[in-house]
Design an enzyme around this catalytic site. Structure first.
Site, PDB file in Angstrom:
ATOM      1  N   CYS A  60       0.836  -1.204   0.000  1.00 59.12           N
ATOM      2  CA  CYS A  60       0.000   0.000   0.000  1.00 59.12           C
ATOM      3  C   CYS A  60       0.870   1.254   0.000  1.00 59.12           C
ATOM      4  CB  CYS A  60      -0.901   0.004   1.237  1.00 59.12           C
ATOM      5  SG  CYS A  60      -1.911   1.476   1.343  1.00 59.12           S
ATOM      6  N   CYS A  66      -0.131   5.928   7.256  1.00 57.57           N
ATOM      7  CA  CYS A  66      -1.457   5.555   7.765  1.00 57.57           C
ATOM      8  C   CYS A  66      -1.327   4.612   8.962  1.00 57.57           C
ATOM      9  CB  CYS A  66      -2.224   4.867   6.631  1.00 57.57           C
ATOM     10  SG  CYS A  66      -3.763   4.114   7.142  1.00 57.57           S
ATOM     11  N   CYS A  69      -2.872  -0.223   9.066  1.00 59.83           N
ATOM     12  CA  CYS A  69      -2.214  -1.539   9.005  1.00 59.83           C
ATOM     13  C   CYS A  69      -0.901  -1.495   9.784  1.00 59.83           C
ATOM     14  CB  CYS A  69      -1.895  -1.908   7.557  1.00 59.83           C
ATOM     15  SG  CYS A  69      -3.361  -2.253   6.584  1.00 59.83           S
ATOM     16  N   CYS A 143      -6.087   2.635  -0.585  1.00 62.78           N
ATOM     17  CA  CYS A 143      -6.060   1.645   0.498  1.00 62.78           C
ATOM     18  C   CYS A 143      -6.210   0.236  -0.078  1.00 62.78           C
ATOM     19  CB  CYS A 143      -7.212   1.949   1.468  1.00 62.78           C
ATOM     20  SG  CYS A 143      -7.458   0.675   2.704  1.00 62.78           S
ATOM     21  N   GLN A 243     -19.710  -9.559  10.159  1.00 60.76           N
ATOM     22  CA  GLN A 243     -18.335 -10.044   9.983  1.00 60.76           C
ATOM     23  C   GLN A 243     -17.631  -9.142   8.964  1.00 60.76           C
ATOM     24  OE1 GLN A 243     -16.963 -12.214  11.890  1.00 60.76           O
ATOM     25  NE2 GLN A 243     -18.744 -13.198  12.845  1.00 60.76           N
ATOM     26  N   PHE A 270     -24.860 -15.264  21.337  1.00 61.11           N
ATOM     27  CA  PHE A 270     -24.247 -14.049  20.799  1.00 61.11           C
ATOM     28  C   PHE A 270     -24.480 -14.066  19.284  1.00 61.11           C
ATOM     29  CE2 PHE A 270     -21.849 -15.387  24.551  1.00 61.11           C
ATOM     30  CZ  PHE A 270     -21.875 -14.243  25.346  1.00 61.11           C
ATOM     31  N   GLU A 290     -29.194 -13.252  21.890  1.00 64.86           N
ATOM     32  CA  GLU A 290     -28.377 -12.072  21.583  1.00 64.86           C
ATOM     33  C   GLU A 290     -28.848 -10.938  22.490  1.00 64.86           C
ATOM     34  OE1 GLU A 290     -25.989 -10.624  19.403  1.00 64.86           O
ATOM     35  OE2 GLU A 290     -26.712  -8.720  20.199  1.00 64.86           O
ATOM     36  N   ASP A 338     -20.236 -17.056  20.020  1.00 62.99           N
ATOM     37  CA  ASP A 338     -19.428 -16.058  19.286  1.00 62.99           C
ATOM     38  C   ASP A 338     -19.454 -14.745  20.059  1.00 62.99           C
ATOM     39  OD1 ASP A 338     -18.032 -14.574  17.440  1.00 62.99           O
ATOM     40  OD2 ASP A 338     -19.649 -14.477  15.967  1.00 62.99           O
ATOM     41  N   CYS A 364     -12.786 -13.486  18.875  1.00 65.81           N
ATOM     42  CA  CYS A 364     -11.945 -12.409  18.333  1.00 65.81           C
ATOM     43  C   CYS A 364     -10.885 -12.009  19.365  1.00 65.81           C
ATOM     44  CB  CYS A 364     -12.798 -11.212  17.932  1.00 65.81           C
ATOM     45  SG  CYS A 364     -13.831 -10.596  19.271  1.00 65.81           S
TER      46      CYS A 364
HETATM   47  C1  LIG Z   1     -18.710 -11.005  17.699  1.00 66.78           C
HETATM   48  S1  LIG Z   1     -20.390 -10.513  17.567  1.00 66.78           S
HETATM   49  C2  LIG Z   1     -21.057 -11.941  16.800  1.00 66.78           C
HETATM   50  C3  LIG Z   1     -22.413 -11.798  16.184  1.00 66.78           C
HETATM   51  C4  LIG Z   1     -22.844 -12.922  15.248  1.00 66.78           C
HETATM   52  N1  LIG Z   1     -22.536 -14.236  15.767  1.00 66.78           N
HETATM   53  C5  LIG Z   1     -22.238 -12.747  13.869  1.00 66.78           C
HETATM   54  O1  LIG Z   1     -21.374 -13.532  13.491  1.00 66.78           O
HETATM   55  O2  LIG Z   1     -22.652 -11.813  13.155  1.00 66.78           O
HETATM   56  C6  LIG Z   1     -20.895 -10.599  19.235  1.00 66.78           C
HETATM   57  C7  LIG Z   1     -22.356 -10.352  19.478  1.00 66.78           C
HETATM   58  O3  LIG Z   1     -22.594 -10.456  20.892  1.00 66.78           O
HETATM   59  C8  LIG Z   1     -23.544  -9.487  21.259  1.00 66.78           C
HETATM   60  N2  LIG Z   1     -23.352  -9.253  22.705  1.00 66.78           N
HETATM   61  C9  LIG Z   1     -22.406  -8.482  23.302  1.00 66.78           C
HETATM   62  N3  LIG Z   1     -22.524  -8.557  24.641  1.00 66.78           N
HETATM   63  C10 LIG Z   1     -23.569  -9.388  24.903  1.00 66.78           C
HETATM   64  C11 LIG Z   1     -24.179  -9.859  26.093  1.00 66.78           C
HETATM   65  N4  LIG Z   1     -23.728  -9.480  27.292  1.00 66.78           N
HETATM   66  N5  LIG Z   1     -25.231 -10.703  26.000  1.00 66.78           N
HETATM   67  C12 LIG Z   1     -25.687 -11.088  24.785  1.00 66.78           C
HETATM   68  N6  LIG Z   1     -25.144 -10.677  23.620  1.00 66.78           N
HETATM   69  C13 LIG Z   1     -24.107  -9.828  23.669  1.00 66.78           C
HETATM   70  C14 LIG Z   1     -23.277  -8.308  20.372  1.00 66.78           C
HETATM   71  O4  LIG Z   1     -24.428  -7.489  20.229  1.00 66.78           O
HETATM   72  C15 LIG Z   1     -22.872  -8.984  19.055  1.00 66.78           C
HETATM   73  O5  LIG Z   1     -23.985  -9.160  18.218  1.00 66.78           O
END
Ligand SMILES: C[S@@+](CC[C@H](N)C(=O)[O-])C[C@H]1O[C@@H](n2cnc3c(N)ncnc32)[C@H](O)[C@@H]1O
Length: 407
Positions: A60, A66, A69, A143, A243, A270, A290, A338, A364
């Site tokens: 880049c 920047c 990265c 970019c 994502q 989640f 969620e 997740d 993550c």
């Molecule tokens: C890494 S994202 C994953 C979302 C989904 N699995 C995806 O791949 O699009 C984490 C998710 O957890 C939710 N979240 C964060 N804290 C939370 C909590 N205390 N209880 C329930 N959900 C929560 C967020 O709103 C978000 O949608």
């Protein structure tokens, strides 16, 4: 005085031992000898005395200036190996010996979300990313990370900055690419008034933005900002989690589906707007949990009109304070987790005393993942598989997917 780089920090800075103690070196690689001025324990602009064979020319043109990265000076194979090692080392620190089986790196020009900063200048405006550890804004028209559709909005963002940034303040533009075009959520600009509203609405029209909001107020919603999850089409609420790349999402969905194949009832915890829930519903009944009710409502709306999906139920619930309890978990053949960076400590604590035998964990943050993995292994789970899904190419950010089973 020259410094030899021993290894990389979690932020991908080189680490060297100097007479003054530990020194962090920007854009350096293990084995390299570097020189430069140490300020507050860091060399920000090193000169490379001896280069690593892994050093490459950054693809880049904005890389030096920047701050987006941090690893473009390293070969792809080095970056992949380093990310795998960060995961393996986090697990090893918890006494877990495991090897990352594969790493799936998203290609350049694939990131479909970005946050730009906009400032007014004497000549007009400046829109771009922040420079490293600085509040200077650097323009990044070439970019190598972002989808071209996002870069194509730069003229619109410059025009919006001229219209709506205060003299000294900065506007933050959060961009998401949907199937209907780019959605822009601007914050930090001038307060809304009728003339600004009209000008911004015209700008959204002229630049063909799918959706534009200003400090939380919708200015234009010209087309639904659609995303497809399996056969379902969803319009996520503005700013909802998505994502980072389509390729990363596909790799995670493939992993999650394979790891839960044969399950008839799955809990997706989640769940966001149903990135995993909806593709999983091709083969199983899925319960999505969620924290954000509007994300679940968007998912439900899409599921109701989609063809070929099994039953999807949902529940808005804070899984940190009110995780699913063992008798709830026991209703499912498989659970998908997740969580955000904090991990899923409370939920894993409940899973530990349930009868669950099949768990997929998308993370993550290798550190909180390793903490939760240790607990799972203590209660009889085995870590069968772990892969890195690199949606954040050339950054220090790491994303992984893992499968745990127990007899
Ligand atoms: C890494 S994202 C994953 C979302 C989904 N699995 C995806 O791949 O699009 C984490 C998710 O957890 C939710 N979240 C964060 N804290 C939370 C909590 N205390 N209880 C329930 N959900 C929560 C967020 O709103 C978000 O949608």
């Amino acid at each position: 005085m020259p410094y030899e780089i021993e290894r990389l920090s979690v932020h991908a800075d080189g680490i060297a031992q100097g007479a003054e103690g530990r020194v962090y070196v920007a854009m350096a690689l293990p084995g390299e000898v570097v020189d430069g001025t140490v300020e507050a324990g860091r060399i920000a602009a090193p000169s490379i005395v001896t280069a690593s064979p892994e050093r490459v020319k950054a693809p880049c043109p904005h890389y030096r200036a920047c701050g987006g990265c941090v690893l473009q000076h390293a070969s792809n194979s080095f970056v992949e190996r380093w990310k795998a090692e960060v995961v393996e080392n986090a697990l090893a620190a918890r006494g877990i010996a495991a090897q990352v089986r594969a790493i799936e790196t998203s290609p350049p020009l694939s990131r479909r979300r970005a946050s730009f900063s906009g400032r007014r200048t004497k000549k007009g405006s400046l829109v771009g990313f922040h420079a490293r550890a600085s509040d200077t804004v650097v323009e990044v028209p070439n970019c190598q990370i972002l989808r071209p559709e996002l870069l194509a909005t730069l003229p619109a963002l410059n025009a919006a900055t001229v219209l709506g940034a205060s003299r000294k303040g900065e506007v933050s533009f959060a961009l998401t690419l949907s199937e209907a075009g780019v959605e822009v959520a601007a914050t930090g600009g001038k307060d809304m008034e009728p003339a600004l509203f009209q000008d911004l609405a015209r700008l959204a029209e002229e630049h063909d933005l799918a959706r534009l909001s200003w400090n939380g107020e919708t200015i234009a919603a010209r087309r639904p900002a659609l995303q497809s999850f399996g056969p379902a089409r969803i319009t996520p609420p503005p700013g909802a989690f998505l994502q980072a790349t389509a390729e990363g999402e596909a790799a995670l969905v493939a992993f999650v589906r394979k790891a839960t194949a044969g399950a008839n009832k799955i809990a997706d915890l989640f769940a966001g707007c149903g990135t995993f829930t909806l593709p999983l519903a091709l083969g199983a009944e899925v319960h999505a949990v969620e924290g954000e009710a509007d994300m679940l409502a968007a998912m439900d709306k899409g599921w109701r009109v989609a063809q070929g999906l099994k039953k999807v139920s949902h529940e808005a619930r804070d899984l940190f304070r009110r995780p699913l309890l063992p008798d709830e978990i026991n209703r499912y053949d498989a659970v998908v987790l997740d969580p955000p960076r904090a991990g899923a400590e409370a939920q894993v604590g409940e899973i530990a005393t349930s009868n669950l035998a099949n768990l997929v964990y998308v993370s993550c943050n290798p550190v909180t993942f390793a903490r939760d993995a240790e607990r799972l292994l203590q209660v009889g789970f085995a870590l069968d598989d772990v892969i890195v899904v690199d949606q954040f190419r050339w950054s220090a950010h790491i994303e992984l997917a893992a499968r745990f089973t127990r007899a």
